[in-house]
Design an enzyme around this catalytic site. Structure first.
Site, PDB file in Angstrom:
ATOM      1  N   ARG A  93     -51.530 -11.299  49.396  1.00  0.00           N
ATOM      2  CA  ARG A  93     -52.922 -10.878  49.521  1.00  0.00           C
ATOM      3  C   ARG A  93     -53.077  -9.669  50.439  1.00  0.00           C
ATOM      4  O   ARG A  93     -53.832  -8.738  50.136  1.00  0.00           O
ATOM      5  CB  ARG A  93     -53.777 -12.037  50.043  1.00  0.00           C
ATOM      6  CG  ARG A  93     -55.270 -11.750  50.133  1.00  0.00           C
ATOM      7  CD  ARG A  93     -55.898 -11.626  48.770  1.00  0.00           C
ATOM      8  NE  ARG A  93     -55.939 -10.260  48.268  1.00  0.00           N
ATOM      9  CZ  ARG A  93     -55.936  -9.955  46.978  1.00  0.00           C
ATOM     10  NH1 ARG A  93     -55.870 -10.896  46.055  1.00  0.00           N
ATOM     11  NH2 ARG A  93     -55.970  -8.692  46.587  1.00  0.00           N
ATOM     12  N   LYS A 128     -66.171   8.376  58.985  1.00  0.00           N
ATOM     13  CA  LYS A 128     -66.788   7.164  58.449  1.00  0.00           C
ATOM     14  C   LYS A 128     -65.728   6.314  57.756  1.00  0.00           C
ATOM     15  O   LYS A 128     -65.651   6.220  56.537  1.00  0.00           O
ATOM     16  CB  LYS A 128     -67.921   7.533  57.490  1.00  0.00           C
ATOM     17  CG  LYS A 128     -69.071   8.260  58.190  1.00  0.00           C
ATOM     18  CD  LYS A 128     -70.137   8.708  57.215  1.00  0.00           C
ATOM     19  CE  LYS A 128     -71.245   9.471  57.928  1.00  0.00           C
ATOM     20  NZ  LYS A 128     -72.280   9.978  56.998  1.00  0.00           N
ATOM     21  N   LYS A 160     -73.082  18.170  67.197  1.00  0.00           N
ATOM     22  CA  LYS A 160     -74.022  17.634  66.219  1.00  0.00           C
ATOM     23  C   LYS A 160     -75.448  17.655  66.771  1.00  0.00           C
ATOM     24  O   LYS A 160     -75.686  18.079  67.913  1.00  0.00           O
ATOM     25  CB  LYS A 160     -73.592  16.219  65.813  1.00  0.00           C
ATOM     26  CG  LYS A 160     -72.225  16.211  65.100  1.00  0.00           C
ATOM     27  CD  LYS A 160     -71.755  14.813  64.788  1.00  0.00           C
ATOM     28  CE  LYS A 160     -72.569  14.158  63.691  1.00  0.00           C
ATOM     29  NZ  LYS A 160     -72.382  14.832  62.383  1.00  0.00           N
ATOM     30  N   GLU A 190     -73.180  21.814  63.904  1.00  0.00           N
ATOM     31  CA  GLU A 190     -74.005  21.340  62.793  1.00  0.00           C
ATOM     32  C   GLU A 190     -75.332  22.092  62.795  1.00  0.00           C
ATOM     33  O   GLU A 190     -76.019  22.159  63.810  1.00  0.00           O
ATOM     34  CB  GLU A 190     -74.246  19.838  62.962  1.00  0.00           C
ATOM     35  CG  GLU A 190     -75.086  19.193  61.890  1.00  0.00           C
ATOM     36  CD  GLU A 190     -75.306  17.716  62.168  1.00  0.00           C
ATOM     37  OE1 GLU A 190     -74.450  16.910  61.771  1.00  0.00           O
ATOM     38  OE2 GLU A 190     -76.319  17.375  62.812  1.00  0.00           O
ATOM     39  N   ASP A 211     -75.932  20.964  57.286  1.00  0.00           N
ATOM     40  CA  ASP A 211     -76.249  19.545  57.199  1.00  0.00           C
ATOM     41  C   ASP A 211     -77.425  19.269  56.266  1.00  0.00           C
ATOM     42  O   ASP A 211     -78.549  19.692  56.529  1.00  0.00           O
ATOM     43  CB  ASP A 211     -76.548  18.994  58.600  1.00  0.00           C
ATOM     44  CG  ASP A 211     -76.829  17.509  58.588  1.00  0.00           C
ATOM     45  OD1 ASP A 211     -76.075  16.772  57.933  1.00  0.00           O
ATOM     46  OD2 ASP A 211     -77.812  17.084  59.231  1.00  0.00           O
TER      47      ASP A 211
END
Length: 274
Positions: A93, A128, A160, A190, A211
């Site tokens: 598994r 992410k 950012k 950004e 962005d």
């Protein structure tokens, strides 16, 4: 770095033992298992799968029939595994989980790469990723033909919106970074508007991330930048519109979905006694 991930995954699944297999299968029974593709996909993680079996028993024989990055057709045998039957079932598994997850990422990445073929743009990943699995998931992106963005907060500067908000402006944020990092470190900012694109250019950054800009605004931004910085497009980009975005002239297109939303592919293991 990868082995501890495998060990942790095996410990999570096996715990103090496979009570089902140990009750049913006699000790010492040898078996052969075939790992089979149930759909078409791009393979990634075959070495990780092998290590899952060999971590439990170094005597296990694992033979690859396809390598990472290969395109595999449905019903093809990906690999053979021979050895102790109980060991094969204990690792099954976890080995398949890695294979299915990583191959899913490689497969989705390859679809984006195929869509932008013929343009200068590159598909890149993001941070992410599944906690603890970043090194594997970013590897899978490369197997699908994509490229890696920064691995973490430690290896590249990316200013950012929240950094800009807390600094007061793009100019101040960039000045702070330049005052505390090496001259060899590239700086990315950004930008959410054409005004912020201009501010980033005036601050002398190396990369500008556009962005969530639509196609028309992106085209204007590319014209405004005129090669003075690398251009990354990010946000609201999918398989339906990625080619149009690539044709605007951007250098990079970052897609969070290739790691956070890639569907696992279908792979199974069929086993018989020897």
């Amino acid at each position: 770095m990868i082995r501890p991930i495998i060990i942790k995954a095996l410990e999570e699944d096996i715990g103090h033992g496979d009570i089902t297999s140990s009750a049913i299968i006699r000790d010492g029974l040898e078996a052969k298992g075939l790992i089979i593709a149930k759909e078409d996909f791009v393979l990634a993680g075959i070495g990780v799968a092998s290590e899952c079996f060999k971590t439990l028993d170094p005597e296990i024989i694992f033979k690859e029939r396809f390598g990472d990055g290969n395109k595999v057709k449905a019903r093809k045998v990906i690999a053979e595994v021979k050895g102790n039957a109980q060991t094969i079932l204990m690792a099954e598994r976890v080995a398949l989980n890695f294979l299915q997850r990583l191959s899913g990422i490689a497969t989705l990445t390859s679809k984006y790469v195929e869509k932008i073929k013929g343009t200068k743009a590159k598909i890149v990943d993001t941070r992410k990723t599944t906690p603890g699995l970043r090194v594997l998931e970013k590897y899978a992106v490369r197997m699908g033909g994509g490229f890696n963005h920064r691995f973490g907060l430690y290896d590249a500067v990316l200013i950012k919106d929240n950094h800009i908000e807390l600094s007061g402006s793009i100019k101040k944020a960039v000045e702070n970074v330049k005052g505390k990092t090496s001259h060899t470190t590239r700086i990315e900012v950004e930008a959410r508007s054409l005004k912020e694109v201009k501010d980033a250019l005036q601050s002398g950054v190396d990369i500008i991330m556009l962005d969530n800009m639509d196609l028309e605004t992106t085209k204007k931004a590319v014209k405004l930048i005129q090669g003075k910085a690398l251009i990354e497009a990010s946000g609201n980009i999918n398989l339906d519109n990625v080619r149009e975005m690539a044709k605007t002239g951007v250098d990079l297109i970052s897609i969070g979905a290739i790691t956070h939303s890639a569907p696992a592919v279908d792979i199974s293991l069929e086993i018989k006694p020897l």
